[in-house]
Design a protein around this motif. Structure first.
Motif, PDB file in Angstrom:
ATOM      1  N   TYR A  73      -1.700 -14.969   0.797  1.00  0.00           N
ATOM      2  CA  TYR A  73      -3.197 -14.591  -0.102  1.00  0.00           C
ATOM      3  C   TYR A  73      -4.451 -14.941   0.423  1.00  0.00           C
ATOM      4  N   SER A  74      -4.301 -16.008   0.173  1.00  0.00           N
ATOM      5  CA  SER A  74      -5.362 -17.312   0.514  1.00  0.00           C
ATOM      6  C   SER A  74      -5.990 -17.073   1.749  1.00  0.00           C
ATOM      7  N   VAL A  75      -5.378 -16.844   2.784  1.00  0.00           N
ATOM      8  CA  VAL A  75      -5.881 -16.695   3.771  1.00  0.00           C
ATOM      9  C   VAL A  75      -6.664 -15.679   4.358  1.00  0.00           C
ATOM     10  N   SER A  76      -6.018 -14.513   3.289  1.00  0.00           N
ATOM     11  CA  SER A  76      -6.085 -12.676   3.720  1.00  0.00           C
ATOM     12  C   SER A  76      -7.387 -12.503   3.222  1.00  0.00           C
ATOM     13  N   VAL A  77      -7.578 -13.309   2.179  1.00  0.00           N
ATOM     14  CA  VAL A  77      -8.999 -13.496   1.418  1.00  0.00           C
ATOM     15  C   VAL A  77      -9.898 -14.052   2.006  1.00  0.00           C
ATOM     16  N   ILE A  78      -9.957 -14.996   2.820  1.00  0.00           N
ATOM     17  CA  ILE A  78     -10.874 -15.674   3.463  1.00  0.00           C
ATOM     18  C   ILE A  78     -11.177 -15.394   5.404  1.00  0.00           C
ATOM     19  N   SER A  79     -10.277 -14.727   5.758  1.00  0.00           N
ATOM     20  CA  SER A  79     -10.395 -13.776   7.163  1.00  0.00           C
ATOM     21  C   SER A  79     -10.612 -12.399   7.269  1.00  0.00           C
ATOM     22  N   GLN A  80     -11.453 -12.172   5.663  1.00  0.00           N
ATOM     23  CA  GLN A  80     -11.831 -11.161   5.035  1.00  0.00           C
ATOM     24  C   GLN A  80     -13.864 -10.923   5.233  1.00  0.00           C
ATOM     25  N   VAL A  81     -13.780 -12.174   5.976  1.00  0.00           N
ATOM     26  CA  VAL A  81     -15.359 -12.413   6.260  1.00  0.00           C
ATOM     27  C   VAL A  81     -15.480 -13.045   7.298  1.00  0.00           C
ATOM     28  N   MET A  82     -14.770 -12.748   8.439  1.00  0.00           N
ATOM     29  CA  MET A  82     -14.534 -13.368   9.686  1.00  0.00           C
ATOM     30  C   MET A  82     -15.828 -13.735  10.246  1.00  0.00           C
ATOM     31  N   HIS A  83     -17.405 -12.498  10.788  1.00  0.00           N
ATOM     32  CA  HIS A  83     -17.925 -12.302  11.142  1.00  0.00           C
ATOM     33  C   HIS A  83     -19.529 -12.698  10.157  1.00  0.00           C
ATOM     34  N   SER A  84     -19.505 -12.632   8.597  1.00  0.00           N
ATOM     35  CA  SER A  84     -20.210 -13.436   7.524  1.00  0.00           C
ATOM     36  C   SER A  84     -19.820 -13.816   7.073  1.00  0.00           C
ATOM     37  N   PRO A  85     -19.356 -15.039   7.524  1.00  0.00           N
ATOM     38  CA  PRO A  85     -18.984 -16.429   6.533  1.00  0.00           C
ATOM     39  C   PRO A  85     -19.798 -17.830   5.597  1.00  0.00           C
ATOM     40  N   THR A  86     -20.151 -17.577   4.194  1.00  0.00           N
ATOM     41  CA  THR A  86     -20.733 -18.197   3.481  1.00  0.00           C
ATOM     42  C   THR A  86     -20.517 -19.733   3.092  1.00  0.00           C
ATOM     43  N   ILE A  87     -21.349 -20.554   2.705  1.00  0.00           N
ATOM     44  CA  ILE A  87     -21.130 -22.050   2.776  1.00  0.00           C
ATOM     45  C   ILE A  87     -19.978 -21.314   1.660  1.00  0.00           C
ATOM     46  N   GLU A  88     -19.805 -20.675   0.806  1.00  0.00           N
ATOM     47  CA  GLU A  88     -18.778 -21.464  -0.356  1.00  0.00           C
ATOM     48  C   GLU A  88     -17.555 -20.451   0.237  1.00  0.00           C
ATOM     49  N   HIS A  89     -17.288 -19.385   1.004  1.00  0.00           N
ATOM     50  CA  HIS A  89     -15.860 -19.311   1.966  1.00  0.00           C
ATOM     51  C   HIS A  89     -15.756 -20.564   2.478  1.00  0.00           C
ATOM     52  N   LEU A  90     -16.441 -21.619   3.275  1.00  0.00           N
ATOM     53  CA  LEU A  90     -16.309 -22.309   3.794  1.00  0.00           C
ATOM     54  C   LEU A  90     -15.531 -23.358   2.965  1.00  0.00           C
ATOM     55  N   ASN A  91     -15.667 -23.328   2.053  1.00  0.00           N
ATOM     56  CA  ASN A  91     -15.271 -24.253   0.689  1.00  0.00           C
ATOM     57  C   ASN A  91     -13.977 -22.816   0.427  1.00  0.00           C
ATOM     58  N   LEU A  92     -13.859 -22.325   0.600  1.00  0.00           N
ATOM     59  CA  LEU A  92     -12.095 -22.202  -0.038  1.00  0.00           C
ATOM     60  C   LEU A  92     -11.926 -22.688   1.104  1.00  0.00           C
ATOM     61  N   VAL A  93     -11.981 -22.444   2.424  1.00  0.00           N
ATOM     62  CA  VAL A  93     -11.243 -22.627   3.786  1.00  0.00           C
ATOM     63  C   VAL A  93     -11.095 -24.883   3.596  1.00  0.00           C
ATOM     64  N   LYS A  94     -11.830 -25.337   2.757  1.00  0.00           N
ATOM     65  CA  LYS A  94     -11.845 -26.720   2.414  1.00  0.00           C
ATOM     66  C   LYS A  94     -10.259 -27.110   1.377  1.00  0.00           C
ATOM     67  N   ARG A  95     -10.808 -25.907   0.319  1.00  0.00           N
ATOM     68  CA  ARG A  95      -9.182 -26.202  -0.633  1.00  0.00           C
ATOM     69  C   ARG A  95      -7.685 -25.842   0.008  1.00  0.00           C
ATOM     70  N   ILE A  96      -7.867 -24.723   1.501  1.00  0.00           N
ATOM     71  CA  ILE A  96      -6.851 -24.687   1.374  1.00  0.00           C
ATOM     72  C   ILE A  96      -6.217 -25.399   1.979  1.00  0.00           C
ATOM     73  N   LEU A  97      -7.094 -26.360   2.472  1.00  0.00           N
ATOM     74  CA  LEU A  97      -6.920 -27.189   3.894  1.00  0.00           C
ATOM     75  C   LEU A  97      -6.378 -28.621   2.732  1.00  0.00           C
ATOM     76  N   ARG A  98      -6.877 -28.657   1.388  1.00  0.00           N
ATOM     77  CA  ARG A  98      -6.377 -29.895   0.540  1.00  0.00           C
ATOM     78  C   ARG A  98      -5.476 -29.235  -0.135  1.00  0.00           C
ATOM     79  N   TYR A  99      -4.984 -28.014  -0.254  1.00  0.00           N
ATOM     80  CA  TYR A  99      -3.921 -27.996  -0.827  1.00  0.00           C
ATOM     81  C   TYR A  99      -2.389 -28.011   0.167  1.00  0.00           C
ATOM     82  N   LEU A 100      -2.716 -27.602   1.276  1.00  0.00           N
ATOM     83  CA  LEU A 100      -2.300 -28.264   2.250  1.00  0.00           C
ATOM     84  C   LEU A 100      -2.142 -29.640   2.521  1.00  0.00           C
TER      85      LEU A 100
END
Length: 149
Positions: A73-100
């Motif tokens: 689910y988390s990956v589906s959220v961050i993949s919805q903005v593949m063509h216009s990501p912001t710093i906030e979206h990159l921070n979400l990716v980093k949170r997933i990486l910290r969880y992993l």
């Protein structure tokens, strides 16, 4: 992959370690959740200068969902903005990486059994996406008690 008399255990620990090394997050503090439950992602914000880096990371996380359905689910959220990501979206990716990082030992077990019963589950969140009011659905299928995607 590890084998035993119970079956196969599939995980991608090395893949996660390599990914953390690639983004210089091997020493990052782990988190116990992969997404804030009160998250309301926005399309507004400071755009990333290199969206290819974001797209590459999200692609690697999509691949990881094969053995880690807990992040789907988390990956589906961050993949919805593949063509216009912001710093906030990159921070979400980093949170997933910290969880992993904090849950590298998790994976999928494929039990050895004679059962071939087919079971499926699904769920839906109708118009729950705060950005575009689209629905989110998910499903999983089990054959003989083993998750198959």
């Amino acid at each position: 992959m590890a084998t035993s008399h119970n079956g196969l255990f599939l995980n991608q620990r090395k893949y996660i370690l390599d990914l953390l090394k690639e983004v210089n997050m091997r020493d990052a503090k782990p988190t116990i959740t992969h997404l804030d439950s009160k998250l309301k992602p926005s399309l507004e914000g400071t755009p990333l200068t290199d969206i290819r880096h974001y797209q590459r990371l999200v692609g690697k996380l999509i691949y990881l969902t094969i053995t880690r359905p807990d992040i789907t689910y988390s990956v589906s959220v961050i993949s919805q903005v593949m063509h216009s990501p912001t710093i906030e979206h990159l921070n979400l990716v980093k949170r997933i990486l910290r969880y992993l990082k904090g849950s590298m030992g998790r994976g999928i077990i494929m039990k050895k059994n004679e059962n071939t019963q087919l079971m499926g589950y699904c769920d839906a969140d109708w118009t729950g996406n705060a950005i575009d009011r689209k629905s989110t659905t998910g499903y999983c299928t089990f054959v003989g008690g083993n998750l198959v995607k």
